[in-house]
Design an enzyme around this catalytic site. Structure first.
Site, PDB file in Angstrom:
ATOM      1  N   LYS A 158     -46.225  32.380 -44.312  1.00  0.00           N
ATOM      2  CA  LYS A 158     -46.467  31.009 -44.790  1.00  0.00           C
ATOM      3  C   LYS A 158     -45.107  30.410 -45.134  1.00  0.00           C
ATOM      4  O   LYS A 158     -44.504  30.749 -46.146  1.00  0.00           O
ATOM      5  CB  LYS A 158     -47.384  31.012 -46.011  1.00  0.00           C
ATOM      6  CG  LYS A 158     -47.774  29.617 -46.479  1.00  0.00           C
ATOM      7  CD  LYS A 158     -48.785  29.687 -47.620  1.00  0.00           C
ATOM      8  CE  LYS A 158     -49.204  28.290 -48.055  1.00  0.00           C
ATOM      9  NZ  LYS A 158     -48.078  27.492 -48.570  1.00  0.00           N
ATOM     10  N   ARG A 213     -47.394  15.630 -42.443  1.00  0.00           N
ATOM     11  CA  ARG A 213     -48.807  15.905 -42.685  1.00  0.00           C
ATOM     12  C   ARG A 213     -49.471  14.752 -43.437  1.00  0.00           C
ATOM     13  O   ARG A 213     -50.585  14.356 -43.138  1.00  0.00           O
ATOM     14  CB  ARG A 213     -48.949  17.205 -43.477  1.00  0.00           C
ATOM     15  CG  ARG A 213     -50.381  17.564 -43.795  1.00  0.00           C
ATOM     16  CD  ARG A 213     -50.461  18.829 -44.649  1.00  0.00           C
ATOM     17  NE  ARG A 213     -51.844  19.076 -45.020  1.00  0.00           N
ATOM     18  CZ  ARG A 213     -52.484  18.465 -45.998  1.00  0.00           C
ATOM     19  NH1 ARG A 213     -51.850  17.562 -46.733  1.00  0.00           N
ATOM     20  NH2 ARG A 213     -53.740  18.729 -46.263  1.00  0.00           N
TER      21      ARG A 213
END
Length: 663
Positions: free
Chosen positions: A120, A142
């Site tokens: 991650k 995003r």
């Protein structure tokens, strides 16, 4: 060939070279060849005013944008549910098992659960849209997950991202823009306002309207998901990742398939172990179901996909209060500041102290006593203060440099960015650390010698030079704390034994600035004697492998010191006899290869296997990378073996290694 065709040819070649360099780490041309073709392309584009939309010249950040346009993603970018304990992963897995069993009971033909584990990344999520011609059309952040901000010009400065791919489908690919530690350090060396951490470095770069500033930060990226794709759907996540890789998009080497909680736990432990050795930040692992049909059936909550979860590691950055600054004297006489902190938990340890490099660094970061500071821990070294919390400055105090050496009271001298105590004759920390370094295992290897011994020699016997060690007598030592006749005799024998030493060990023991064991060996291979090294010119020094300007200047300055020359002369007159024997390189399969040894070997100690490999002409490395040729793995080989397996590096057992020697 006309100019337009030449432009097309150059663009194709340069984009291929970039992919080889940034994604494969295997360049097929030199920097000079690349630059020549790049400049030729620039000139042709100027002449013809013909620029392909995927030309590498479009990566240059030389524009200032007026603002950010909103962009609606074709498919939502979801957040992930988070787990901070293995039990939470187990609970999630059990829910998945139950769902699959129930779905099979309804007639669904679902495979056994298989999970894909990836890192991650701790950066800024980006979404790339490629059109039917394979050209990068839009890059966006995003944002809310449904609507982001367009950052196409900024993303084009990331050289590892292809501006054209092979797919003819409209495609959205999700990834993470990151800043490497190397890029972060280089940026902070010249920046008036240093960055506080890697994540802010990446996020700030992409949200900067001055694209030239974005380019300065030299970002990287990894991609891990296809959010939208027209045409044939993927059957598994691994198939999707292979597709991403085939398009030339950068994909992290680490990707694991697990079929049990035990395997997932092993991967969590492994990545937690290597976390601080990485050149970029991660804050956990992503664990996702591999089968796409199973994902579709399990579905989503309002916020998260149910088929994936993020396992979060402990924070490696925190804020705490700076209580005080302590000034310490090093072996070179440099007097440096260390921050005393209000204890804080950071990456699994309690941190009470942190690095403050020098007063220039303190001033640039605005650090003050009593203020809240950002503390970062990486690579298992002492944590570093990265900056301050501006709101906490009220009532804080300025950090001041001591007027005199905190150890001996001598006047301090500013040299460059650092303060130095020039009392090399009686400043205890300098002399004690110099003697301890001289006696250390990789230097003169005086067995049984400790820092406490060096302190007693300084305090009670007035030992102030490394040459004084060879003048010690048994009656001198017996008067020291915890020194009986036997221990005194053992130490004297070890000191006597050290006289017969290898030249590289002697050179390392002298404490030349920036000269470690490997550099000492490289210098010895070139100059072969202490006289040869003393008389070396700058040009000769920088001609030695891995010796740059700073090391060369340090060597030259060291041997100009009258005290150094006197000490060397005295050591030689007292019987210290450094020897250099040119080691014959045995012709073998290891000549010129980079080799890493890991684990416990039956027939070799660490030193013995290192010496053996060097005698075979190999370069012995301490860590595994894409440039490693062989890994020799013994019993209980750990993370180095795992990384070698990831990278597809040839792994040898001890028996296989010895078999190769017999050929």
């Amino acid at each position: 060939m006309d100019k337009i065709e030449r432009i097309k040819e150059l663009v194709e070649k340069l984009n291929r070279y970039s992919y080889e360099y940034y994604s494969l780490d295997s360049p097929s041309v030199s920097d000079k060849d690349y630059d020549e073709k790049y400049y030729e392309l620039q000139e042709l584009e100027r002449e013809t005013e013909y620029v392909l939309p995927y030309s590498p010249t479009l990566r240059v950040g030389d524009v200032v944008l007026e603002g950010f346009r909103k962009y609606t993603h074709k498919a939502r970018l979801w957040s992930l549910d988070k787990a901070q304990s293995l039990q939470e992963i187990i609970d999630w897995h059990n829910r998945n098992v139950k769902f699959v069993e129930e779905a099979r009971g309804r007639g669904e033909n679902l495979p056994d659960l298989k999970y894909v584990v990836t890192k991650k990344f701790d950066g800024l999520t980006i979404n790339l849209t490629y059109n039917t011609e394979g050209i990068l059309e839009i890059a966006a952040t995003r944002g809310t997950g449904s609507i982001g901000e367009e950052v196409t010009a900024q993303v084009k400065t990331i050289k590892s991202i292809p501006l054209k791919i092979n797919s003819n489908d409209i495609l959205e690919v999700h990834g993470e823009a990151i800043m490497t530690q190397e890029a972060f350090n280089k940026y902070n060396e010249t920046s008036d306002t240093p960055l506080k951490n890697l994540r802010n470095g990446a996020a700030g770069a992409l949200r900067n309207l001055n694209v030239k500033e974005t380019a300065r930060r030299n970002l990287s990226a990894f991609f891990y998901d296809v959010g939208y794709k027209e045409g044939t759907p993927f059957k598994t996540y691994m198939e999707m990742m292979e597709f991403i890789k085939q398009q030339g998009l950068p994909v992290d080497d680490y990707i694991r398939v697990c079929t049990s909680i035990e395997e997932i736990e092993k991967e969590i432990d492994y990545v937690r172990d290597i976390r601080f050795d990485l050149n970029y930040d991660i804050d956990g692992l992503v664990i996702a179901i591999d089968d796409i049909r199973t994902r579709e059936l399990i579905g989503y909550t309002v916020k998260f996909p149910k088929w994936a979860i993020a396992f979060k590691f402990e924070a490696q950055e925190a804020t705490t209060k700076l209580l005080d600054v302590e000034w310490n004297v090093g072996r070179s006489g440099r007097v440096g500041p260390t921050a005393i902190l209000e204890p804080v938990e950071l990456a699994g340890v309690t941190v009470k102290r942190a690095t403050l490099n020098n007063m220039d660094d303190i001033a640039r970061k605005g650090v003050r006593i009593g203020a809240e500071v950002f503390v970062r821990r990486s690579n298992d070294v002492i944590p570093e203060i990265m900056g301050i919390v501006p709101e906490s400055l009220e009532g804080s105090e300025e950090i001041s440099v001591p007027e005199v050496c905190p150890a001996c009271g001598s006047h301090l001298v500013l040299n460059g960015a650092h303060y130095f105590c020039e009392n090399t004759l009686s400043c205890k920390p300098q002399l004690v650390k110099t003697i301890v370094h001289y006696a250390s295992r990789e230097a003169m290897n005086i067995a049984g010698f400790s820092e406490r011994t060096a302190e007693q020699l300084f305090e009670k016997l007035n030992i102030k030079s490394i040459s004084d060690l060879y003048k010690l007598k048994e009656e001198d030592l017996i008067g020291l704390e915890k020194f009986a006749a036997k221990k005194a005799q053992n130490l004297l024998e070890a000191i006597e034994k050290s006289k017969d030493c290898e030249l590289y060990a002697f050179i390392y023991a002298l404490g030349i600035p920036n000269v470690g064991v490997k550099t000492a060996k490289d210098l010895v291979s070139r100059f072969e004697s202490i006289e040869g090294l003393k008389n070396a010119t700058f040009e000769e020094l920088v001609g030695v492998q891995d010796v740059g300007d700073i090391v060369a200047q340090g060597v030259l300055a060291f041997f100009k010191e009258e005290k150094v020359l006197q000490t060397i002369e005295e050591l030689l007159s007292l019987g210290v006899s450094p020897k250099y024997e040119e080691k014959e390189v045995i012709a073998s399969a290891f000549e010129g290869k980079t080799v890493v040894a890991t684990g416990s070997l039956k027939n070799y100690s660490r030193t013995e296997i290192k010496d053996k490999l060097e005698s075979l002409g190999a370069k012995v490395a301490g860590s595994v990378s894409k440039k490693t040729d062989y890994v020799i793995a013994g019993e209980a080989a750990g993370s180095k073996l795992t990384k070698a397996e990831e990278l597809g590096i040839k792994i040898l057992s001890e028996d296989e290694f010895e078999e190769m020697l017999r050929r």
